[in-house]
Design an enzyme around this catalytic site. Structure first.
Site, PDB file in Angstrom:
ATOM      1  N   ARG A 117       0.573  -7.266  -2.171  1.00 17.85           N
ATOM      2  CA  ARG A 117       0.545  -6.163  -3.131  1.00 17.85           C
ATOM      3  C   ARG A 117       1.156  -5.098  -2.248  1.00 17.85           C
ATOM      4  O   ARG A 117       0.504  -4.614  -1.153  1.00 17.85           O
ATOM      5  CB  ARG A 117      -0.961  -5.771  -3.346  1.00 17.85           C
ATOM      6  CG  ARG A 117      -0.956  -4.722  -4.316  1.00 17.85           C
ATOM      7  CD  ARG A 117      -2.558  -4.613  -4.485  1.00 17.85           C
ATOM      8  NE  ARG A 117      -2.869  -3.409  -5.345  1.00 17.85           N
ATOM      9  CZ  ARG A 117      -2.847  -2.219  -4.883  1.00 17.85           C
ATOM     10  NH1 ARG A 117      -2.707  -1.845  -3.610  1.00 17.85           N
ATOM     11  NH2 ARG A 117      -3.210  -0.980  -5.516  1.00 17.85           N
ATOM     12  N   LYS A 143      -1.644   0.821   4.883  1.00 19.38           N
ATOM     13  CA  LYS A 143      -2.964   0.728   5.153  1.00 19.38           C
ATOM     14  C   LYS A 143      -3.388   1.402   6.767  1.00 19.38           C
ATOM     15  O   LYS A 143      -2.427   1.448   7.576  1.00 19.38           O
ATOM     16  CB  LYS A 143      -3.951  -0.301   5.046  1.00 19.38           C
ATOM     17  CG  LYS A 143      -3.881  -0.643   3.279  1.00 19.38           C
ATOM     18  CD  LYS A 143      -4.894  -1.622   3.052  1.00 19.38           C
ATOM     19  CE  LYS A 143      -4.830  -1.447   1.521  1.00 19.38           C
ATOM     20  NZ  LYS A 143      -5.828  -2.901   0.868  1.00 19.38           N
TER      21      LYS A 143
HETATM   22  C1  7PM Z   1      -5.660   4.964  -0.494  1.00 22.20           C
HETATM   23  C2  7PM Z   1      -6.155   3.868   0.386  1.00 22.20           C
HETATM   24  C3  7PM Z   1      -5.347   4.536  -1.635  1.00 22.20           C
HETATM   25  C4  7PM Z   1      -5.889   2.614  -0.115  1.00 22.20           C
HETATM   26  C5  7PM Z   1      -5.221   3.252  -2.093  1.00 22.20           C
HETATM   27  C6  7PM Z   1      -5.553   2.289  -1.080  1.00 22.20           C
HETATM   28  C7  7PM Z   1      -5.929  -3.430  -2.279  1.00 22.20           C
HETATM   29  C8  7PM Z   1      -5.960  -3.237  -4.008  1.00 22.20           C
HETATM   30  C9  7PM Z   1      -6.054  -1.338  -3.357  1.00 22.20           C
HETATM   31  C10 7PM Z   1      -6.015  -4.614  -2.150  1.00 22.20           C
HETATM   32  C11 7PM Z   1      -6.253  -5.829  -4.244  1.00 22.20           C
HETATM   33  C12 7PM Z   1      -3.863   0.668  -1.540  1.00 22.20           C
HETATM   34  C13 7PM Z   1      -5.228   0.882  -1.469  1.00 22.20           C
HETATM   35  N1  7PM Z   1      -5.858  -2.058  -2.290  1.00 22.20           N
HETATM   36  N2  7PM Z   1      -6.312  -4.284  -4.779  1.00 22.20           N
HETATM   37  N3  7PM Z   1      -6.085  -2.268  -4.320  1.00 22.20           N
HETATM   38  N4  7PM Z   1      -6.054  -5.737  -2.776  1.00 22.20           N
HETATM   39  N5  7PM Z   1      -6.345  -6.561  -4.817  1.00 22.20           N
HETATM   40  O1  7PM Z   1      -3.389   0.642  -0.271  1.00 22.20           O
HETATM   41  O2  7PM Z   1      -5.778  -4.666  -1.016  1.00 22.20           O
HETATM   42  O3  7PM Z   1      -3.233   0.541  -2.515  1.00 22.20           O
HETATM   43  S1  7PM Z   1      -6.088   0.460  -3.084  1.00 22.20           S
END
Ligand code: 7PM
Length: 262
Positions: free
Chosen positions: A239, A205
């Site tokens: 995750r 992130k």
């Molecule tokens: C770009 C930036 C693409 C951030 C995708 C993301 C979470 C999630 C995501 C989280 C839960 C990523 C994020 N982040 N679901 N979905 N918790 N429960 O880093 O922190 O995959 S999308």
């Protein structure tokens, strides 16, 4: 450990959906072998600035992949969605877990999840993906996130979802500055009082980029460090994109903390 399976629109741009599905299966097998316990499959990009996806498009992206993974892999599958129609179709296709970044606030989502009787992750997000990173503000980020999650947990219980099927997530990066993210991680233990297991997503992130200058493809060390610190602070599920590396780090963490020997 939850492995993130990437099905974002850009992975469809070259070669079309079948190639994307092949790659998804290969990526999924790799994560299963590396020790993932659950695979998270999502068809809506929740990246900051991303546009909404309509229900037919989301179904088309997600359902065939879940069907394929559910027959091919020995792992449970999580569907990352906010839409009740997608929840229903994904569970029918073999998913066993709902990951909702909108914490079942969409019309019909609470009822759909209650009917499906699978575990659900409720995540905190301030605003919507398209705009959430433009100047997010809180009086007290920890209290506001805790109150929100407590209120959504109560809504679940009132809708007939057993509290032992609820997982809570502070939603790192979802309407939060670097300062908000750091405060939440520092005080993560304050969310344990809600009585549900905590899930966190910190992998790759922008927090890591903000602290180190590392571009997204060079955030492995920061991601692994954050996973360990989140586990140390009480997170029960992480995750992640890099399953093998995080499994190794968490083995060391678990052994040190609980005396687990493998
Ligand atoms: C770009 C930036 C693409 C951030 C995708 C993301 C979470 C999630 C995501 C989280 C839960 C990523 C994020 N982040 N679901 N979905 N918790 N429960 O880093 O922190 O995959 S999308």
């Amino acid at each position: 450990m939850i492995g993130v399976l990437n099905l974002t629109p850009d992975s469809f741009s070259d070669g079309g959906r079948f190639m994307a599905r092949d790659r998804a299966l290969e990526q999924a097998r790799h994560m299963a072998e590396a020790g993932a316990h659950l695979l998270d499959v999502g068809g809506e990009s929740t990246r900051p600035g991303a546009a909404a996806v309509d229900v037919d498009e989301e179904l088309e992206r997600v359902v065939p992949v879940i069907e394929m993974l559910a027959t091919d892999l020995p792992l449970p599958i999580s569907v990352d969605t906010s839409k009740p129609e997608v929840m229903q179709a994904a569970i029918a296709a073999g998913a066993g877990f709902i990951n909702d970044v909108r914490a079942l606030r969409a019309p019909g989502a609470l009822e759909a999840a209650a009917q499906l009787r699978v575990p659900v992750c409720l995540m905190h997000m301030l605003g919507e993906p398209r705009t959430m990173q433009s100047d997010p503000r809180y009086d007290d980020v920890v209290t506001e996130v805790r109150d929100f999650l407590g209120e959504r947990l109560q809504a679940c219980v009132a809708a007939g979802i057993s509290r032992d099927r609820v997982i809570l997530d502070p939603g790192f990066g979802f309407g939060k500055t670097t300062g908000h993210n750091l405060t939440l991680l520092r005080q993560l233990h304050e969310l344990l009082g809600l009585g549900c297991p905590l899930l966190v997503g910190l992998s790759r992130k922008s927090l890591i980029g903000a602290l180190t200058g590392a571009p997204v493809e060079q955030r492995l060390a920061g991601s692994v460090a954050l996973a360990v610190m989140a586990a140390w602070s009480g997170a029960r599920m992480v995750r992640v994109h890099d399953v093998a590396e995080t499994v190794q780090a968490l083995r060391v963490h678990d052994a040190l903390r609980y005396g687990v020997e493998h």
